[in-house]
Scaffold this motif. Structure first.
Motif, PDB file in Angstrom:
ATOM      1  N   ASN A   1       0.861  -1.174   0.000  1.00 25.90           N
ATOM      2  CA  ASN A   1       0.000   0.000   0.000  1.00 25.90           C
ATOM      3  C   ASN A   1       0.904   1.232   0.000  1.00 25.90           C
ATOM      4  O   ASN A   1       1.715   1.416   0.901  1.00 25.90           O
ATOM      5  CB  ASN A   1      -0.900  -0.025   1.238  1.00 25.90           C
ATOM      6  CG  ASN A   1      -1.905   1.094   1.254  1.00 25.90           C
ATOM      7  OD1 ASN A   1      -1.795   2.064   0.499  1.00 25.90           O
ATOM      8  ND2 ASN A   1      -2.887   0.962   2.120  1.00 25.90           N
ATOM      9  N   PRO A   2       0.774   2.113  -0.969  1.00 28.19           N
ATOM     10  CA  PRO A   2       1.669   3.279  -1.014  1.00 28.19           C
ATOM     11  C   PRO A   2       1.493   4.211   0.187  1.00 28.19           C
ATOM     12  O   PRO A   2       2.386   4.988   0.497  1.00 28.19           O
ATOM     13  CB  PRO A   2       1.304   3.991  -2.312  1.00 28.19           C
ATOM     14  CG  PRO A   2       0.070   3.351  -2.824  1.00 28.19           C
ATOM     15  CD  PRO A   2      -0.139   2.074  -2.086  1.00 28.19           C
ATOM     16  N   ASN A   3       0.369   4.100   0.901  1.00 24.52           N
ATOM     17  CA  ASN A   3       0.127   4.971   2.050  1.00 24.52           C
ATOM     18  C   ASN A   3       0.659   4.395   3.357  1.00 24.52           C
ATOM     19  O   ASN A   3       0.556   5.039   4.391  1.00 24.52           O
ATOM     20  CB  ASN A   3      -1.371   5.242   2.200  1.00 24.52           C
ATOM     21  CG  ASN A   3      -1.921   5.987   1.007  1.00 24.52           C
ATOM     22  OD1 ASN A   3      -1.191   6.757   0.372  1.00 24.52           O
ATOM     23  ND2 ASN A   3      -3.179   5.773   0.703  1.00 24.52           N
ATOM     24  N   SER A   4       1.190   3.178   3.324  1.00 21.78           N
ATOM     25  CA  SER A   4       1.663   2.578   4.576  1.00 21.78           C
ATOM     26  C   SER A   4       3.004   3.177   4.975  1.00 21.78           C
ATOM     27  O   SER A   4       3.763   3.681   4.158  1.00 21.78           O
ATOM     28  CB  SER A   4       1.788   1.064   4.432  1.00 21.78           C
ATOM     29  OG  SER A   4       2.811   0.756   3.515  1.00 21.78           O
TER      30      SER A   4
ATOM     31  N   LYS B   1       8.077  -3.274   5.275  1.00 22.34           N
ATOM     32  CA  LYS B   1       6.854  -2.544   5.032  1.00 22.34           C
ATOM     33  C   LYS B   1       5.759  -3.081   5.926  1.00 22.34           C
ATOM     34  O   LYS B   1       5.636  -4.285   6.123  1.00 22.34           O
ATOM     35  CB  LYS B   1       6.421  -2.676   3.572  1.00 22.34           C
ATOM     36  CG  LYS B   1       7.367  -1.971   2.611  1.00 22.34           C
ATOM     37  CD  LYS B   1       6.826  -2.009   1.230  1.00 22.34           C
ATOM     38  CE  LYS B   1       7.782  -1.268   0.295  1.00 22.34           C
ATOM     39  NZ  LYS B   1       7.287  -1.265  -1.050  1.00 22.34           N
ATOM     40  N   GLU B   2       4.975  -2.183   6.455  1.00 21.40           N
ATOM     41  CA  GLU B   2       3.842  -2.562   7.282  1.00 21.40           C
ATOM     42  C   GLU B   2       2.707  -2.953   6.350  1.00 21.40           C
ATOM     43  O   GLU B   2       2.393  -2.241   5.400  1.00 21.40           O
ATOM     44  CB  GLU B   2       3.436  -1.372   8.146  1.00 21.40           C
ATOM     45  CG  GLU B   2       2.256  -1.644   9.023  1.00 21.40           C
ATOM     46  CD  GLU B   2       1.875  -0.427   9.844  1.00 21.40           C
ATOM     47  OE1 GLU B   2       0.684  -0.165   9.935  1.00 21.40           O
ATOM     48  OE2 GLU B   2       2.798   0.244  10.353  1.00 21.40           O
ATOM     49  N   ILE B   3       2.082  -4.062   6.624  1.00 23.98           N
ATOM     50  CA  ILE B   3       0.993  -4.539   5.803  1.00 23.98           C
ATOM     51  C   ILE B   3      -0.315  -4.185   6.496  1.00 23.98           C
ATOM     52  O   ILE B   3      -0.548  -4.584   7.633  1.00 23.98           O
ATOM     53  CB  ILE B   3       1.085  -6.062   5.565  1.00 23.98           C
ATOM     54  CG1 ILE B   3       2.390  -6.415   4.872  1.00 23.98           C
ATOM     55  CG2 ILE B   3      -0.110  -6.554   4.777  1.00 23.98           C
ATOM     56  CD1 ILE B   3       2.639  -7.877   4.774  1.00 23.98           C
ATOM     57  N   LYS B   4      -1.147  -3.402   5.811  1.00 22.00           N
ATOM     58  CA  LYS B   4      -2.442  -3.026   6.358  1.00 22.00           C
ATOM     59  C   LYS B   4      -3.512  -3.888   5.718  1.00 22.00           C
ATOM     60  O   LYS B   4      -3.458  -4.176   4.531  1.00 22.00           O
ATOM     61  CB  LYS B   4      -2.727  -1.547   6.095  1.00 22.00           C
ATOM     62  CG  LYS B   4      -1.830  -0.620   6.872  1.00 22.00           C
ATOM     63  CD  LYS B   4      -2.266   0.806   6.688  1.00 22.00           C
ATOM     64  CE  LYS B   4      -1.381   1.703   7.513  1.00 22.00           C
ATOM     65  NZ  LYS B   4      -1.794   3.097   7.410  1.00 22.00           N
ATOM     66  N   GLN B   5      -4.490  -4.229   6.508  1.00 24.01           N
ATOM     67  CA  GLN B   5      -5.585  -5.048   5.972  1.00 24.01           C
ATOM     68  C   GLN B   5      -6.779  -4.206   5.666  1.00 24.01           C
ATOM     69  O   GLN B   5      -7.045  -3.213   6.224  1.00 24.01           O
ATOM     70  CB  GLN B   5      -5.964  -6.125   6.967  1.00 24.01           C
ATOM     71  CG  GLN B   5      -4.845  -7.108   7.165  1.00 24.01           C
ATOM     72  CD  GLN B   5      -5.248  -8.223   8.113  1.00 24.01           C
ATOM     73  OE1 GLN B   5      -6.316  -8.210   8.693  1.00 24.01           O
ATOM     74  NE2 GLN B   5      -4.379  -9.178   8.273  1.00 24.01           N
TER      75      GLN B   5
END
Length: 161
Positions: A143-146, A157-161
């Protein structure tokens, strides 16, 4: 004194019988009394289940039955090793009826099962029963916003669900 021509005691066979019965609690009382419980080797070959059953001295066409039940989830191999000689005397070979049941990890159709008998060994193959157990790779998208987190110089990179 024991006359060895009429009585023969094999302590290894006795221990083997005890261990086999203790490791296989799925045998019912009739199977234990009959004395004949054929050993089964079940293994995975790629996506197939292959079971080998030692059945020397049986007629594969009349003495063995391979059945699928429980909606395609249970495979039962049953039959009988019949006494072929009626003479009295010393006998170490065990005879009687048997039934071995294998619970399958997935439901299968009867067309997926094949059975062959060669040199006293029945080999039953259940094709594709493990096909669904293959690991499925899941794509991880960025996600480019993470937020990016740096840990000891390595980027993660943090992975957002």
């Amino acid at each position: 004194m024991i006359d060895s021509t009429f009585t023969r005691l094999d302590p290894f066979a006795l221990v083997d019988d005890i261990l086999r019965q203790s490791r296989m609690p799925q045998f019912n009382e009739d199977q234990r009394r009959s004395g004949f419980v054929p050993p089964v080797d079940a293994r995975r070959e790629d996506e197939d289940l292959v079971a080998s059953v030692d059945l020397p001295g049986v007629d594969p066409e009349s003495d063995i039955s391979v059945e699928l039940s429980n909606g395609g989830r249970t495979l039962t191999i049953a039959g009988e090793r019949k006494v072929r000689h009626g003479a009295e005397g010393f006998r170490e070979v065990r005879y009687g009826t048997f039934s071995r049941t294998l619970h399958l990890p997935e439901a299968v159709r009867d067309s997926a099962i094949s059975a062959e008998y060669e040199a006293g060994v029945l080999t039953v193959r259940v094709a594709g029963v493990y096909a669904e157990e293959q690991p499925q790779r899941i794509r991880v998208r960025s996600n480019p916003n993470s937020q990016q987190v740096s840990s000891t110089g390595a980027e993660a990179k943090e992975i957002k669900q």
